[in-house]
Design an enzyme around this catalytic site. Structure first.
Site, PDB file in Angstrom:
ATOM      1  N   ASP A 215      -4.830  -3.240  -3.851  1.00 33.62           N
ATOM      2  CA  ASP A 215      -4.123  -2.900  -2.624  1.00 33.62           C
ATOM      3  C   ASP A 215      -3.506  -4.119  -1.927  1.00 33.62           C
ATOM      4  O   ASP A 215      -4.204  -5.048  -1.543  1.00 33.62           O
ATOM      5  CB  ASP A 215      -5.126  -2.212  -1.686  1.00 33.62           C
ATOM      6  CG  ASP A 215      -4.528  -1.815  -0.347  1.00 33.62           C
ATOM      7  OD1 ASP A 215      -3.290  -1.795  -0.231  1.00 33.62           O
ATOM      8  OD2 ASP A 215      -5.309  -1.511   0.568  1.00 33.62           O
TER       9      ASP A 215
ATOM     10  N   SER B 260       0.834  -1.195   0.000  1.00 35.88           N
ATOM     11  CA  SER B 260       0.000   0.000   0.000  1.00 35.88           C
ATOM     12  C   SER B 260       0.873   1.251   0.000  1.00 35.88           C
ATOM     13  O   SER B 260       1.916   1.287  -0.644  1.00 35.88           O
ATOM     14  CB  SER B 260      -0.969  -0.050   1.188  1.00 35.88           C
ATOM     15  OG  SER B 260      -2.051   0.815   0.985  1.00 35.88           O
TER      16      SER B 260
END
Length: 299
Positions: A161, A40
């Site tokens: 993500d 992330s």
């Protein structure tokens, strides 16, 4: 690189201003790691550390904070994209605050970026980047939050993500033979992740991807289980944690430059207070097992 310790960076969107402060302290004190794993927003912040570009993250945060289009709810309604991904992962690293890709490639540290395979719900890790655009694409994929950002296709795999499938990617470091680790978290000690309230939306948007649905439904359990694992490793002196002493004043989508600067300085100063203990921890780190060295060093 005198010690053999892995470094793990938690994500957290704009909360990673805290991580940026810690990493700038590491650069000031010439603290390096053979392996750095993240997912992330930690991937965006971590790339500057690998390239040894002191202050680059601070400049990026300042740029994102002053640009009203970097995070926009209007864009979210129009394009299903809260973050301006083209701006953040193309224009900023290529033109506004360029990454020194040559320095990144020449680094002695291996950079491991976690992503999530949308079809399987499994983590996919990348540590080799032949071209600058490959790196930026993988970072973008790792930062593509479900619902808030479109997925990214790389190497024929649809990705999102990395924090969804593995929010605290300590396992890739263990797989590479690291026996001790330094972990930078963007949540305060004692934080417990709660179950999402968006399961109804995930079922609607990802109705053809049951593995991803389950992953999103259970991600709080994975996060809390991993944090429990980290605490046990910490008690065995296998892990050194740097994290906020108190809950951060900034959110994942924070744009207030004053708050981001305060967060950056908080990270720097809190890491500085722990520097002596960190140096002791690093000086007593064991080397990777001989089996790992034999398998990974060319004959």
């Amino acid at each position: 690189m005198e010690h053999q310790t892995g470094l793990m960076l938690e994500g957290g969107g704009m909360r990673c201003a805290y991580t940026a402060g810690v990493l700038d302290l590491f650069m000031d004190k010439n603290i390096d790691f053979p392996f750095v794993a993240t997912a992330s927003a930690g991937a965006l912040i971590g790339s500057s550390y690998i390239a040894k570009q002191r202050d680059r993250n601070y400049k990026i945060l300042k740029e994102l904070g002053k640009n009203p289009e970097s995070i926009s709810f209007k864009r979210m309604f129009q394009k299903r994209e809260l973050f301006n991904m083209e701006y953040i992962f193309d224009k900023v690293p290529n033109e506004i605050v360029p990454l020194d890709f040559d320095a990144f490639n020449e680094s002695k540290s291996d950079f491991i970026i976690g992503t999530t395979n949308i079809e399987t719900g499994k983590p996919v890790y990348y540590d080799t980047f032949d071209e600058k655009n490959d790196l930026f694409t993988v970072i973008r994929a790792s930062c593509s939050l479900p619902v808030l950002s479109p997925s990214v296709t790389f190497d024929h795999i649809e990705l999102m993500d990395g924090g969804v499938s593995n929010p605290i990617p300590i396992q890739p470091l263990m797989d590479r033979g690291m026996k001790k680790h330094v972990v930078i978290l963007t949540r305060n000690r004692g934080y417990t992740k709660k179950a999402t309230k968006l399961n109804w939306l995930y079922k609607r948007l990802f109705k053809e991807k049951p593995a991803l649905q389950k992953l999103l439904h259970d991600r709080h359990l994975l996060y809390n289980q991993t944090m429990h694992q980290l605490r046990e490793m910490e008690m065995r002196n296998e892990l050194f944690i740097i994290q906020p002493d108190e809950p951060l004043i900034a959110s994942r989508i924070e744009k207030n430059h004053q708050k981001l600067e305060q967060l950056y300085m908080q990270g720097y100063l809190e890491a500085e207070k722990k520097l002596e203990d960190l140096e002791i921890f690093l000086s007593t780190t064991d080397k990777p097992p001989a089996s790992y060295i034999e398998e990974n060093v060319p004959s």
